[in-house]
Design an enzyme around this catalytic site. Structure first.
Site, PDB file in Angstrom:
ATOM      1  N   VAL A  22       7.060 -21.686 -18.609  1.00  0.00           N
ATOM      2  CA  VAL A  22       8.437 -21.354 -18.990  1.00  0.00           C
ATOM      3  C   VAL A  22       8.826 -22.025 -20.311  1.00  0.00           C
ATOM      4  CG1 VAL A  22      10.863 -21.567 -18.293  1.00  0.00           C
ATOM      5  CG2 VAL A  22       9.129 -20.941 -16.611  1.00  0.00           C
TER       6      VAL A  22
ATOM      7  N   GLU B 297      20.837 -20.287 -14.411  1.00  0.00           N
ATOM      8  CA  GLU B 297      20.536 -18.883 -14.141  1.00  0.00           C
ATOM      9  C   GLU B 297      19.053 -18.670 -13.835  1.00  0.00           C
ATOM     10  OE1 GLU B 297      22.888 -15.993 -14.333  1.00  0.00           O
ATOM     11  OE2 GLU B 297      21.198 -15.582 -13.035  1.00  0.00           O
TER      12      GLU B 297
ATOM     13  N   GLY C 199      14.692 -15.325 -11.545  1.00  0.00           N
ATOM     14  CA  GLY C 199      14.204 -15.167 -12.924  1.00  0.00           C
ATOM     15  C   GLY C 199      15.174 -14.440 -13.828  1.00  0.00           C
TER      16      GLY C 199
ATOM     17  N   GLY D  42       0.636 -16.129 -13.982  1.00  0.00           N
ATOM     18  CA  GLY D  42       1.539 -17.217 -14.372  1.00  0.00           C
ATOM     19  C   GLY D  42       2.849 -17.258 -13.620  1.00  0.00           C
TER      20      GLY D  42
ATOM     21  N   GLU E 298       3.856 -20.554  -8.414  1.00  0.00           N
ATOM     22  CA  GLU E 298       4.101 -21.965  -8.692  1.00  0.00           C
ATOM     23  C   GLU E 298       2.761 -22.695  -8.756  1.00  0.00           C
ATOM     24  OE1 GLU E 298       7.200 -23.753  -8.944  1.00  0.00           O
ATOM     25  OE2 GLU E 298       7.887 -21.722  -9.291  1.00  0.00           O
TER      26      GLU E 298
ATOM     27  N   ASP F 193      10.294 -21.932  -1.419  1.00  0.00           N
ATOM     28  CA  ASP F 193      10.876 -21.584  -2.716  1.00  0.00           C
ATOM     29  C   ASP F 193      12.077 -20.651  -2.519  1.00  0.00           C
ATOM     30  OD1 ASP F 193      10.391 -21.151  -5.840  1.00  0.00           O
ATOM     31  OD2 ASP F 193      10.676 -19.181  -4.936  1.00  0.00           O
TER      32      ASP F 193
ATOM     33  N   LYS G 142      16.314 -21.060  -3.128  1.00  0.00           N
ATOM     34  CA  LYS G 142      17.135 -20.100  -3.880  1.00  0.00           C
ATOM     35  C   LYS G 142      18.304 -19.577  -3.047  1.00  0.00           C
ATOM     36  CE  LYS G 142      13.214 -18.703  -6.698  1.00  0.00           C
ATOM     37  NZ  LYS G 142      12.079 -17.785  -6.798  1.00  0.00           N
TER      38      LYS G 142
ATOM     39  N   GLY H  70       7.856 -15.216 -13.848  1.00  0.00           N
ATOM     40  CA  GLY H  70       7.113 -15.108 -15.100  1.00  0.00           C
ATOM     41  C   GLY H  70       7.827 -15.852 -16.208  1.00  0.00           C
TER      42      GLY H  70
HETATM   43  N1  NAP Z   1       6.687 -19.770 -13.858  1.00  0.00           N
HETATM   44  C1  NAP Z   1       7.643 -18.983 -13.395  1.00  0.00           C
HETATM   45  O1  NAP Z   1       7.475 -17.781 -13.245  1.00  0.00           O
HETATM   46  C2  NAP Z   1       8.996 -19.560 -13.055  1.00  0.00           C
HETATM   47  C3  NAP Z   1      10.018 -18.658 -12.668  1.00  0.00           C
HETATM   48  C4  NAP Z   1      11.275 -19.161 -12.370  1.00  0.00           C
HETATM   49  C5  NAP Z   1      11.501 -20.531 -12.430  1.00  0.00           C
HETATM   50  N2  NAP Z   1      10.472 -21.363 -12.767  1.00  0.00           N
HETATM   51  C6  NAP Z   1      10.779 -22.795 -12.815  1.00  0.00           C
HETATM   52  O2  NAP Z   1      10.591 -23.286 -14.117  1.00  0.00           O
HETATM   53  C7  NAP Z   1      10.169 -24.641 -14.058  1.00  0.00           C
HETATM   54  C8  NAP Z   1       8.871 -24.777 -14.846  1.00  0.00           C
HETATM   55  O3  NAP Z   1       7.895 -23.922 -14.282  1.00  0.00           O
HETATM   56  P1  NAP Z   1       6.531 -23.594 -15.061  1.00  0.00           P
HETATM   57  O4  NAP Z   1       5.948 -22.428 -14.360  1.00  0.00           O
HETATM   58  O5  NAP Z   1       6.775 -23.515 -16.512  1.00  0.00           O
HETATM   59  O6  NAP Z   1       5.665 -24.897 -14.720  1.00  0.00           O
HETATM   60  P2  NAP Z   1       4.357 -25.404 -15.479  1.00  0.00           P
HETATM   61  O7  NAP Z   1       3.690 -24.297 -16.183  1.00  0.00           O
HETATM   62  O8  NAP Z   1       3.598 -26.189 -14.473  1.00  0.00           O
HETATM   63  O9  NAP Z   1       4.927 -26.402 -16.595  1.00  0.00           O
HETATM   64  C9  NAP Z   1       5.530 -27.617 -16.264  1.00  0.00           C
HETATM   65  C10 NAP Z   1       5.703 -28.429 -17.533  1.00  0.00           C
HETATM   66  O10 NAP Z   1       6.377 -29.641 -17.217  1.00  0.00           O
HETATM   67  C11 NAP Z   1       5.560 -30.764 -17.572  1.00  0.00           C
HETATM   68  N3  NAP Z   1       5.730 -31.762 -16.519  1.00  0.00           N
HETATM   69  C12 NAP Z   1       5.537 -31.598 -15.202  1.00  0.00           C
HETATM   70  N4  NAP Z   1       5.803 -32.744 -14.551  1.00  0.00           N
HETATM   71  C13 NAP Z   1       6.148 -33.649 -15.484  1.00  0.00           C
HETATM   72  C14 NAP Z   1       6.523 -35.004 -15.439  1.00  0.00           C
HETATM   73  N5  NAP Z   1       6.574 -35.699 -14.297  1.00  0.00           N
HETATM   74  N6  NAP Z   1       6.826 -35.637 -16.598  1.00  0.00           N
HETATM   75  C15 NAP Z   1       6.768 -34.968 -17.775  1.00  0.00           C
HETATM   76  N7  NAP Z   1       6.428 -33.665 -17.879  1.00  0.00           N
HETATM   77  C16 NAP Z   1       6.119 -33.018 -16.740  1.00  0.00           C
HETATM   78  C17 NAP Z   1       4.148 -30.260 -17.646  1.00  0.00           C
HETATM   79  O11 NAP Z   1       3.415 -31.066 -18.540  1.00  0.00           O
HETATM   80  P3  NAP Z   1       1.879 -30.717 -18.903  1.00  0.00           P
HETATM   81  O12 NAP Z   1       1.918 -29.441 -19.700  1.00  0.00           O
HETATM   82  O13 NAP Z   1       1.431 -31.865 -19.728  1.00  0.00           O
HETATM   83  O14 NAP Z   1       1.198 -30.568 -17.583  1.00  0.00           O
HETATM   84  C18 NAP Z   1       4.366 -28.839 -18.175  1.00  0.00           C
HETATM   85  O15 NAP Z   1       4.487 -28.842 -19.570  1.00  0.00           O
HETATM   86  C19 NAP Z   1      10.040 -24.974 -12.575  1.00  0.00           C
HETATM   87  O16 NAP Z   1      11.243 -25.552 -12.123  1.00  0.00           O
HETATM   88  C20 NAP Z   1       9.857 -23.622 -11.921  1.00  0.00           C
HETATM   89  O17 NAP Z   1      10.276 -23.600 -10.591  1.00  0.00           O
HETATM   90  C21 NAP Z   1       9.225 -20.907 -13.091  1.00  0.00           C
END
Ligand code: NAP
Length: 425
Positions: free
Chosen positions: A36, A150, A155, A207, A210, A221, A225, A322
């Site tokens: 994200v 939001e 999403g 992607g 989770e 999850d 929500k 996504g």
């Molecule tokens: N992916 C989706 O489709 C989606 C959809 C809706 C909501 N979300 C929400 O968006 C958020 C991010 O999701 P994502 O899919 O982008 O996750 P992700 O790809 O796993 O990315 C997480 C990021 O946060 C960093 N991070 C994690 N823990 C950390 C910590 N303790 N200290 C510092 N940095 C930390 C990670 O660092 P590194 O890169 O160094 O590992 C990475 O850059 C979550 O809350 C998720 O629920 C995601």
């Protein structure tokens, strides 16, 4: 006034006259540079000219927090801003903090620190909002700022905005929907004959699963929500709302087969409703008609149905997971001007005792039909029609969950591996 002038998101914040000149610079600290966060950096970079022209804003990313040094990062990450030091991140001079790391810790520390300092917070983190939403909203109010989320629910489907702004005034009775893109993607693939493992691997590769998909397929999850939506619609504290929860795993293949035997499709449905006793909520497999709104919701799409006294039925559907849709939801919140906060709350929810029809199945095998019949009978669950699949699948007449729960516990104790879907067709 032209339509163009009316619809700009931040019309209330940026004076029109300023828009014609230099865009206002908003300094942003971004926590998370994964699916994200990385996508948000891309949108900010490639959409910079459009944001300046349309909204009179330029977001300058001054610090980005990640966990691991040396990991490949998007080309759009500005040079010299990445840190793995939380304190250095918190000290960044930014008026807006965007949280996209996920989980409760250290996300809650980031949000509390930023809000206490009067900074605006935007997050896509449902676990954070479900656990601490009212507390953070109250802190934002005290500090004269705001928290927006939001991207935390569905999403790219703007259900949070709708529930914060207009829908509460319509007398909302219930909200139900497909809120977990990964589970829905898996269920869609299963209905096409793919295996569970293959479907889940594809969701992860795309992607939108989770990092740990167990939260997706267990319904945790979606439970986060629906707690958030219940807070916005009914003023129930999300952390005080019991959610009856069953996911699609283990047993997703059989749930899909059970639904097909009933000429329906299975969806992981999250629901909250105002009842005479109080606000109730559930996340569970539900057999719906293939042509229904939820049955037509395929792949990683989400759909939310809101029923209200004066507005009838509203359906919002679209990309539920996504990087792109979620980052787009973050951006909409970043651009947005001051709006009202969700109400403070101390209300609790109650257990759901409304009657539903259910499909209960056990693993086929010697004595399966007899065991199922006996368990339902002893628990006082009324059976409707003839059992299916040699007696290993039964449909019930309308009955409240506790009786069905009793029967499934007895079947589990016998090693019969029961699965239950709610039936809506
Ligand atoms: N992916 C989706 O489709 C989606 C959809 C809706 C909501 N979300 C929400 O968006 C958020 C991010 O999701 P994502 O899919 O982008 O996750 P992700 O790809 O796993 O990315 C997480 C990021 O946060 C960093 N991070 C994690 N823990 C950390 C910590 N303790 N200290 C510092 N940095 C930390 C990670 O660092 P590194 O890169 O160094 O590992 C990475 O850059 C979550 O809350 C998720 O629920 C995601």
């Amino acid at each position: 006034m032209t339509l163009e002038g009316v619809e700009t998101l931040d019309a209330g914040v940026v004076p029109r006259v300023a828009r014609a000149r230099e865009p206002r610079v908003v300094r942003v600290a971004l926590a998370g540079c994964g699916v994200v966060g990385g996508e948000l950096l891309r949108i900010l970079k490639h959409g910079e000219a459009r944001l300046a022209a349309r909204n009179g804003l330029r977001f300058e990313v001054v610090r980005v927090l990640a966990r691991t040094a040396g990991r490949p990062r998007p080309d759009e990450l500005p040079e010299g801003v990445l840190t793995t030091d939380l304190d250095a991140f918190l000290a960044a001079e930014a008026e807006l903090v965007v949280e996209a790391i996920g989980g409760v810790d250290p996300a809650v520390r980031i949000a509390r620190t930023a809000l206490a300092a009067g900074r605006r917070v935007v997050t896509a983190n449902k676990a954070l909002v479900a656990a601490h939403g009212p507390e953070l909203a109250a802190l934002a109010r005290q500090s004269g700022t705001r928290i927006d989320f939001e991207g935390a629910v569905a999403g790219g489907v703007p259900i949070v905005r709708a529930l914060r702004d207009s829908l509460p005034l319509t007398g909302v009775r219930s909200i139900r929907g497909v809120l977990n893109g990964t589970s829905n993607y898996v269920l869609t693939r299963l209905a096409e004959g793919r295996s569970y493992a293959d479907a889940l691997a594809r969701a992860q590769a795309a992607g939108f699963a989770e990092a740990d998909p167990s939260r997706d397929v267990s319904g945790e999850d979606a439970a986060d929500k629906i707690r958030i939506l219940a807070w916005l619609a009914f003023g129930v504290a999300p952390e005080r709302l019991p959610v009856r929860r069953r996911g699609i795993a283990p047993g997703a293949d059989r749930l899909a087969a059970d639904a097909a035997a009933l000429r329906g499709v299975v969806r992981l449905v999250a629901e909250c409703a105002q009842t005479a006793e109080g606000v109730v909520a559930s996340v569970e497999p539900v057999v719906v008609g293939p042509g229904s709104e939820l049955g037509r919701t395929r792949n990683e799409d989400n759909a939310v149905l809101v029923e209200s006294d004066w507005n009838g039925r509203v359906c919002l559907a679209g990309p539920g997971a996504g990087g792109g849709p979620t980052a787009s939801a973050l951006l909409a919140d970043m651009v947005r001007g001051a709006q009202r906060q969700p109400p403070p709350t101390q209300r609790r929810g109650v257990q759901d005792r409304r009657p539903h029809r259910w499909a209960v199945s056990v693993e086929a095998g010697p004595g399966a039909a007899e065991a199922l019949r006996r368990a339902l009978d002893r628990a006082g669950v009324p059976v409707a029609g003839e059992p299916l699949r040699g007696g290993s699948l039964a449909r019930t007449a309308p009955v409240a969950w506790p009786r069905v729960d009793l029967a499934t516990r007895a079947l589990t104790a016998e090693g019969r591996r029961p699965l239950v879907s709610r039936v809506e067709r």
